[in-house]
Every structure is written in structure tokens, then in C-alpha cells.
Design an enzyme around this catalytic site. Structure first.
Site, PDB file in Angstrom:
ATOM      1  N   SER A 109      94.487 104.611  27.650  1.00 24.01           N
ATOM      2  CA  SER A 109      93.057 104.493  27.927  1.00 24.01           C
ATOM      3  C   SER A 109      92.670 103.052  27.629  1.00 24.01           C
ATOM      4  CB  SER A 109      92.220 105.421  27.051  1.00 24.01           C
ATOM      5  OG  SER A 109      92.281 106.740  27.505  1.00 24.01           O
TER       6      SER A 109
ATOM      7  N   GLU B 173      79.004  91.893  33.961  1.00 22.05           N
ATOM      8  CA  GLU B 173      78.397  92.722  34.993  1.00 22.05           C
ATOM      9  C   GLU B 173      78.463  94.218  34.669  1.00 22.05           C
ATOM     10  OE1 GLU B 173      79.628  88.829  36.087  1.00 22.05           O
ATOM     11  OE2 GLU B 173      80.883  90.492  35.424  1.00 22.05           O
TER      12      GLU B 173
ATOM     13  N   HIS C 274      91.950 105.848  32.404  1.00 19.11           N
ATOM     14  CA  HIS C 274      92.784 106.741  31.597  1.00 19.11           C
ATOM     15  C   HIS C 274      93.934 107.151  32.492  1.00 19.11           C
ATOM     16  CE1 HIS C 274      93.800 109.212  28.196  1.00 19.11           C
ATOM     17  NE2 HIS C 274      94.168 110.142  29.067  1.00 19.11           N
TER      18      HIS C 274
ATOM     19  N   CYS D  93      76.723  95.528  38.019  1.00 17.42           N
ATOM     20  CA  CYS D  93      75.351  95.349  38.461  1.00 17.42           C
ATOM     21  C   CYS D  93      75.187  93.888  38.845  1.00 17.42           C
ATOM     22  CB  CYS D  93      74.359  95.764  37.375  1.00 17.42           C
ATOM     23  SG  CYS D  93      74.621  94.948  35.799  1.00 17.42           S
TER      24      CYS D  93
END
Length: 139
Positions: free
Chosen positions: A55, A62, A68, A83
Site C-alpha cells: 500500500s 494537486e 494497494h 484538482c
């Protein structure tokens, strides 16, 4: 800042088990994926489970890239969320799938943070597709 973001949720199958079990290799792949997709890396952490699986997450300015893995099944659950307009998350997804040597991917692109004008609430929109990668995992 705009609330709109793109979140790619990927089911990657037929991946190279050796890569999926190697936390250091996955970290290397993710850092390069951030670079090729114009993301600014802030931090990363990867954990190798015993006897198998990894993991990990790379935090970028951003947002994040996370995974996983189940090497024994050749499967990786991958998330790439960004974003803003600077990054290209789809390039990161493509690069990671190539490096994992995935034979198949089920991809959902979620456009998040869509503002409802009248009520100050937010929603999202989902687009989903499947891809056969047409590659062989040979040693």
C-alpha cells in the site's frame, strides 16, 4: 481556487507480480508518474505487507496518487486524484499501467467538486470504460 477535480479509480489486472510486490519499485514508478503528469510531489509513503502486497501514497500539491496491490492475483487498486488545471492525471494513470505491465484496466473518471449554484452543495459525475492493454508479461 476552483473546486473541480478529476479522480481516476482504476482496477488494474494481469499486472507483473514482481513489481506489485516491490514497495521501492512502486515508489519509483509513482514519482516518475507524478513527474510525467506535471504534479508537484510533497511526500510519499509505501508499506510492504507480509507475506505479500503493498500500500502506498504519493502526496502531490494537486492531491494524491495511491495504490494497494495483490501480487498473487496480479491486481492493483489504483487512485489518481488532482484538482486544478496544471496536472494531467490521465498521463499518470497511463504511465503506471504501462509500468505495472497491466493487461487490462477498468477505469472510472470522476469529475468532483461540481458546485450546485443555488444551494452551495457539491456533486460529482462519473465516466467509466474498460481497456485491454494487449501486452504480455514475459520475463
Amino acid at each position: 481556487m476552483d473546486t473541480i477535480g478529476f479522480h481516476y479509480v482504476v482496477e488494474a489486472a494481469g499486472c507483473d507480480a514482481e513489481i506489485l510486490g516491490d514497495a521501492g519499485k512502486i515508489r519509483e514508478i509513482f514519482l516518475k508518474a507524478a513527474e510525467v503528469s506535471n504534479m508537484e510531489v510533497k511526500s510519499s509513503y509505501f508499506f510492504k505487507f507480509s507475506p505479500t502486497g503493498v500500500s502506498g501514497v504519493v502526496i502531490v500539491a494537486e492531491s494524491h496518487i495511491s495504490v494497494h496491490t495483490w501480487p498473487e492475483k496480479g491486481y492493483a487498486a489504483l487512485d489518481v486524484y488532482t484538482c486544478g488545471e496544471k496536472a494531467n492525471p490521465e498521463k499518470a494513470v497511463d504511465y503506471i499501467l504501462e509500468q505495472f505491465r497491466a493487461k487490462y484496466a477498468h477505469v472510472s473518471e470522476i469529475k468532483r467538486g461540481i458546485a450546485e449554484e443555488d444551494e452551495g452543495t457539491f456533486t460529482h459525475m462519473i465516466l467509466t470504460w474498460e481497456e485491454a492493454m494487449n501486452r504480455k508479461n514475459e520475463d
